[in-house]
Design a protein around this motif. Sequence first.
Motif, PDB file in Angstrom:
ATOM      1  N   GLY A 162     -15.846   9.597  -3.080  1.00 29.86           N
ATOM      2  CA  GLY A 162     -14.416   9.633  -3.355  1.00 29.86           C
ATOM      3  C   GLY A 162     -14.017   8.802  -4.553  1.00 29.86           C
ATOM      4  N   GLY A 163     -14.486   7.558  -4.605  1.00 29.36           N
ATOM      5  CA  GLY A 163     -14.270   6.725  -5.773  1.00 29.36           C
ATOM      6  C   GLY A 163     -12.981   5.933  -5.809  1.00 29.36           C
ATOM      7  N   PHE A 164     -12.094   6.104  -4.821  1.00 26.47           N
ATOM      8  CA  PHE A 164     -10.868   5.305  -4.784  1.00 26.47           C
ATOM      9  C   PHE A 164     -11.171   3.951  -4.132  1.00 26.47           C
ATOM     10  CE2 PHE A 164      -9.261   9.707  -4.645  1.00 26.47           C
ATOM     11  CZ  PHE A 164      -8.447   9.683  -5.763  1.00 26.47           C
ATOM     12  N   ALA A 165     -10.440   2.936  -4.563  1.00 29.95           N
ATOM     13  CA  ALA A 165     -10.663   1.599  -4.004  1.00 29.95           C
ATOM     14  C   ALA A 165      -9.345   0.847  -3.942  1.00 29.95           C
ATOM     15  CB  ALA A 165     -11.672   0.818  -4.834  1.00 29.95           C
ATOM     16  N   THR A 166      -9.141   0.119  -2.856  1.00 34.20           N
ATOM     17  CA  THR A 166      -7.956  -0.718  -2.708  1.00 34.20           C
ATOM     18  C   THR A 166      -8.289  -2.184  -2.896  1.00 34.20           C
ATOM     19  OG1 THR A 166      -8.329  -0.728  -0.306  1.00 34.20           O
ATOM     20  CG2 THR A 166      -6.793   0.914  -1.173  1.00 34.20           C
ATOM     21  N   ILE A 167      -9.552  -2.487  -3.158  1.00 29.12           N
ATOM     22  CA  ILE A 167      -9.997  -3.847  -3.445  1.00 29.12           C
ATOM     23  C   ILE A 167     -10.847  -3.812  -4.708  1.00 29.12           C
ATOM     24  CG2 ILE A 167      -9.960  -4.606  -1.026  1.00 29.12           C
ATOM     25  CD1 ILE A 167     -12.999  -4.209  -0.970  1.00 29.12           C
ATOM     26  N   ASP A 168     -11.071  -4.973  -5.293  1.00 29.44           N
ATOM     27  CA  ASP A 168     -11.923  -5.083  -6.474  1.00 29.44           C
ATOM     28  C   ASP A 168     -13.379  -5.125  -6.029  1.00 29.44           C
ATOM     29  OD1 ASP A 168     -13.212  -5.669  -8.835  1.00 29.44           O
ATOM     30  OD2 ASP A 168     -11.746  -7.168  -9.488  1.00 29.44           O
ATOM     31  N   MET A 169     -14.169  -4.161  -6.483  1.00 27.90           N
ATOM     32  CA  MET A 169     -15.568  -4.095  -6.071  1.00 27.90           C
ATOM     33  C   MET A 169     -16.335  -5.349  -6.474  1.00 27.90           C
ATOM     34  SD  MET A 169     -16.088  -1.174  -4.496  1.00 27.90           S
ATOM     35  CE  MET A 169     -14.513  -1.593  -3.750  1.00 27.90           C
ATOM     36  N   ALA A 170     -15.944  -5.970  -7.574  1.00 22.46           N
ATOM     37  CA  ALA A 170     -16.635  -7.179  -8.033  1.00 22.46           C
ATOM     38  C   ALA A 170     -16.424  -8.351  -7.097  1.00 22.46           C
ATOM     39  CB  ALA A 170     -16.174  -7.539  -9.445  1.00 22.46           C
ATOM     40  N   ASP A 171     -15.414  -8.284  -6.221  1.00 18.30           N
ATOM     41  CA  ASP A 171     -15.133  -9.374  -5.279  1.00 18.30           C
ATOM     42  C   ASP A 171     -15.935  -9.256  -3.992  1.00 18.30           C
ATOM     43  OD1 ASP A 171     -13.318 -10.499  -7.022  1.00 18.30           O
ATOM     44  OD2 ASP A 171     -11.573  -9.503  -6.136  1.00 18.30           O
ATOM     45  N   MET A 172     -16.627  -8.163  -3.781  1.00 22.51           N
ATOM     46  CA  MET A 172     -17.396  -7.984  -2.557  1.00 22.51           C
ATOM     47  C   MET A 172     -18.657  -8.835  -2.589  1.00 22.51           C
ATOM     48  SD  MET A 172     -17.072  -3.833  -2.038  1.00 22.51           S
ATOM     49  CE  MET A 172     -17.786  -3.848  -0.395  1.00 22.51           C
ATOM     50  N   TYR A 173     -19.135  -9.194  -1.401  1.00 19.15           N
ATOM     51  CA  TYR A 173     -20.390  -9.924  -1.308  1.00 19.15           C
ATOM     52  C   TYR A 173     -21.541  -9.048  -1.811  1.00 19.15           C
ATOM     53  CZ  TYR A 173     -18.072 -13.435   1.650  1.00 19.15           C
ATOM     54  OH  TYR A 173     -17.257 -14.421   2.134  1.00 19.15           O
ATOM     55  N   GLY A 174     -22.614  -9.697  -2.230  1.00 23.30           N
ATOM     56  CA  GLY A 174     -23.781  -8.955  -2.699  1.00 23.30           C
ATOM     57  C   GLY A 174     -24.350  -8.032  -1.643  1.00 23.30           C
ATOM     58  N   SER A 175     -24.307  -8.456  -0.386  1.00 17.11           N
ATOM     59  CA  SER A 175     -24.814  -7.610   0.699  1.00 17.11           C
ATOM     60  C   SER A 175     -23.987  -6.337   0.830  1.00 17.11           C
ATOM     61  CB  SER A 175     -24.791  -8.387   2.018  1.00 17.11           C
ATOM     62  OG  SER A 175     -23.482  -8.885   2.292  1.00 17.11           O
ATOM     63  N   SER A 176     -22.671  -6.455   0.671  1.00 19.48           N
ATOM     64  CA  SER A 176     -21.800  -5.274   0.752  1.00 19.48           C
ATOM     65  C   SER A 176     -22.021  -4.341  -0.435  1.00 19.48           C
ATOM     66  CB  SER A 176     -20.336  -5.708   0.805  1.00 19.48           C
ATOM     67  OG  SER A 176     -20.082  -6.528   1.940  1.00 19.48           O
ATOM     68  N   LEU A 177     -22.259  -4.923  -1.611  1.00 16.99           N
ATOM     69  CA  LEU A 177     -22.554  -4.094  -2.778  1.00 16.99           C
ATOM     70  C   LEU A 177     -23.827  -3.283  -2.547  1.00 16.99           C
ATOM     71  CD1 LEU A 177     -21.786  -6.491  -5.787  1.00 16.99           C
ATOM     72  CD2 LEU A 177     -20.437  -4.538  -5.019  1.00 16.99           C
ATOM     73  N   LEU A 178     -24.834  -3.916  -1.931  1.00 15.20           N
ATOM     74  CA  LEU A 178     -26.093  -3.217  -1.669  1.00 15.20           C
ATOM     75  C   LEU A 178     -25.891  -2.086  -0.667  1.00 15.20           C
ATOM     76  CD1 LEU A 178     -29.105  -3.028  -2.204  1.00 15.20           C
ATOM     77  CD2 LEU A 178     -29.485  -4.720  -0.385  1.00 15.20           C
ATOM     78  N   VAL A 179     -25.115  -2.324   0.378  1.00 18.16           N
ATOM     79  CA  VAL A 179     -24.820  -1.266   1.352  1.00 18.16           C
ATOM     80  C   VAL A 179     -24.070  -0.122   0.683  1.00 18.16           C
ATOM     81  CG1 VAL A 179     -23.485  -0.705   3.419  1.00 18.16           C
ATOM     82  CG2 VAL A 179     -24.837  -2.811   3.342  1.00 18.16           C
ATOM     83  N   THR A 180     -23.119  -0.458  -0.183  1.00 14.94           N
ATOM     84  CA  THR A 180     -22.391   0.577  -0.909  1.00 14.94           C
ATOM     85  C   THR A 180     -23.326   1.372  -1.803  1.00 14.94           C
ATOM     86  OG1 THR A 180     -20.472  -0.899  -0.930  1.00 14.94           O
ATOM     87  CG2 THR A 180     -20.381   1.017  -2.368  1.00 14.94           C
ATOM     88  N   ASP A 181     -24.287   0.679  -2.431  1.00 11.93           N
ATOM     89  CA  ASP A 181     -25.296   1.372  -3.247  1.00 11.93           C
ATOM     90  C   ASP A 181     -26.009   2.447  -2.434  1.00 11.93           C
ATOM     91  OD1 ASP A 181     -24.720  -0.195  -5.436  1.00 11.93           O
ATOM     92  OD2 ASP A 181     -26.385  -1.585  -5.122  1.00 11.93           O
ATOM     93  N   MET A 182     -26.433   2.077  -1.236  1.00 16.16           N
ATOM     94  CA  MET A 182     -27.186   3.018  -0.402  1.00 16.16           C
ATOM     95  C   MET A 182     -26.329   4.197   0.028  1.00 16.16           C
ATOM     96  SD  MET A 182     -29.606   0.491   1.911  1.00 16.16           S
ATOM     97  CE  MET A 182     -28.277  -0.548   2.515  1.00 16.16           C
ATOM     98  N   LEU A 183     -25.083   3.922   0.407  1.00 14.41           N
ATOM     99  CA  LEU A 183     -24.196   5.007   0.835  1.00 14.41           C
ATOM    100  C   LEU A 183     -23.859   5.943  -0.317  1.00 14.41           C
ATOM    101  CD1 LEU A 183     -21.764   3.019   3.171  1.00 14.41           C
ATOM    102  CD2 LEU A 183     -23.542   4.626   3.869  1.00 14.41           C
ATOM    103  N   MET A 184     -23.613   5.375  -1.492  1.00 15.93           N
ATOM    104  CA  MET A 184     -23.323   6.218  -2.658  1.00 15.93           C
ATOM    105  C   MET A 184     -24.532   7.060  -3.036  1.00 15.93           C
ATOM    106  SD  MET A 184     -20.959   3.945  -5.275  1.00 15.93           S
ATOM    107  CE  MET A 184     -22.277   2.750  -5.597  1.00 15.93           C
ATOM    108  N   PHE A 185     -25.722   6.499  -2.953  1.00 17.91           N
ATOM    109  CA  PHE A 185     -26.938   7.213  -3.332  1.00 17.91           C
ATOM    110  C   PHE A 185     -27.134   8.435  -2.440  1.00 17.91           C
ATOM    111  CE2 PHE A 185     -31.591   7.868  -3.402  1.00 17.91           C
ATOM    112  CZ  PHE A 185     -31.771   8.015  -4.773  1.00 17.91           C
ATOM    113  N   VAL A 186     -26.787   8.309  -1.167  1.00 18.94           N
ATOM    114  CA  VAL A 186     -26.890   9.455  -0.254  1.00 18.94           C
ATOM    115  C   VAL A 186     -25.821  10.488  -0.585  1.00 18.94           C
ATOM    116  CG1 VAL A 186     -26.735  10.210   2.142  1.00 18.94           C
ATOM    117  CG2 VAL A 186     -27.927   8.086   1.580  1.00 18.94           C
ATOM    118  N   GLY A 187     -24.578  10.051  -0.758  1.00 14.84           N
ATOM    119  CA  GLY A 187     -23.512  10.972  -1.154  1.00 14.84           C
ATOM    120  C   GLY A 187     -23.017  11.837  -0.018  1.00 14.84           C
TER     121      GLY A 187
END
Length: 481
Positions: free
Chosen positions: A314-339
């Motif tokens: 989807g690509g919409f965000a209500t928070i700044d992605m740069a403010d997320m913890y590194g662990s959350s960024l990694l989980v988001t990486d995995m979810l985005m990669f699956v699509g």
Amino acid sequence: MAAQAVGRRGPARRSWLMRVRAFGGGIIRSSPSRFAILVFATLVLLTTALLSLPLARAGTGTGGTPLYDAFFTAVSTICVTGLTTVDMATHWSPFGNAVIFIGMNIGGMGVLTLASILGFVISRRLGLRAKLIAASDTNPSRAHAGPVSERQAIRLGEVGGLLATVAVSTLAIEAVIMVGMIPSVLAKGYDFGTSLWYSAYYAVSAFTNTGFNPNPEGPVEFFDDYWFQSLMMIAVFLGSLGFPVIFALLRTWSSPRRWSVHVKLTITTTVALWFAGAITFLVLEYDNPRTYGSFGFGKTLYEAFFMSTMTRSGGFATIDMADMYGSSLLVTDMLMFVGGGSASTAGGIKVTTLAVLFLAAYAEARGKPAMEAFGRRIPRDMLRLAVSVVLWGATIVAVSTVIITQITKSPLDFVLFDVISAFATCGLSTGLTESLPPEGKYVMALTMFMGRVGTVTLAAAFAATQKRQLFKRPEERPIVG
């Protein structure tokens, strides 16, 4: 003389049209995948040319948009990615916004589906080759190895219905979402014309999983509007399911037993990842003061589900992605990669690819000779195809990450996040993409293109003609693991 001139022009015109039709038909017959890539590349170049015009940029006397920004925006639009290098709300004029609006709808239709429609226009009929093109958009195995005997998401005889479903469902869903959004936009103080435009833009951007924002503040302006955010989630979710699934649900929504394995795997895996992602974000970010830490449990839970939905592409965000913890960024990486689902407006390796890999691992652990799901046996060549998709995708992400990291010297977690978002045509960003130098923008644009066109389509397009091998070499098993 006039009659002779008309007579000469008539055959000449017919000859010109016949040559164009013959040229297009030759490409379709030789390689449907290459024809699809050619169509997509042509659309990108055309959109780049239009967005480069001074007419497409807001303001007077500002000149045209730099080529690298116009090209990046064109790729992001046609590939329905949503990554931006300019402010989408203020940079473009009404003409530029119209080009982007139309481009999102065209890109959301899919590479091979669009190629099928153009092939139909060229040949004036939907022949077997054109049907194969459209069918391969619903099942990559057709483009990879030709027709197979197992049940398909869409059979060749149903391709005409699929194309109609693509057009009708796209317009219908976007119209319903748009109408539902208008009251929320009006409540923010915008006039009716602006509210209509913003609602239409958001509806298209959400259903096509693009993620562009027409207003300066983006979805943050509707942070407390659960109705507006829910409509966005519904549009993104439907767009990420895939047209074959929508096609099947429209016909047999009351008879789940009649759903194909593809439909069941897509829905099951999508819902499982949706809940898993939401729970993970809830656990990891509940105490982060820069994201969800200052919210109550109810708001945090809702926003966790919202974020999990947007990682589908989807690509919409209500928070700044740069403010997320590194662990959350990694989980988001995995979810985005699956699509999302195959033949959908979403990107990634697709949820059915992940499902096949899981079923293969489960069958191996249980000592079963074949993969099974919902009372059906899944052929082993699907595993080979799934592994190929994952390896090609991982290779594209790895190469792009190395190049972007070398160019920008930025932190690896930020680079990896934006590269995966580009490959998976998601659109979420840590802010890195906006600050890329021109050469970095070209690399990221190429990553978006390869991710949207699809690794299977790319492999089929550039592979040599398949050769029949009339013999088998001696078998020998290497040590694995």
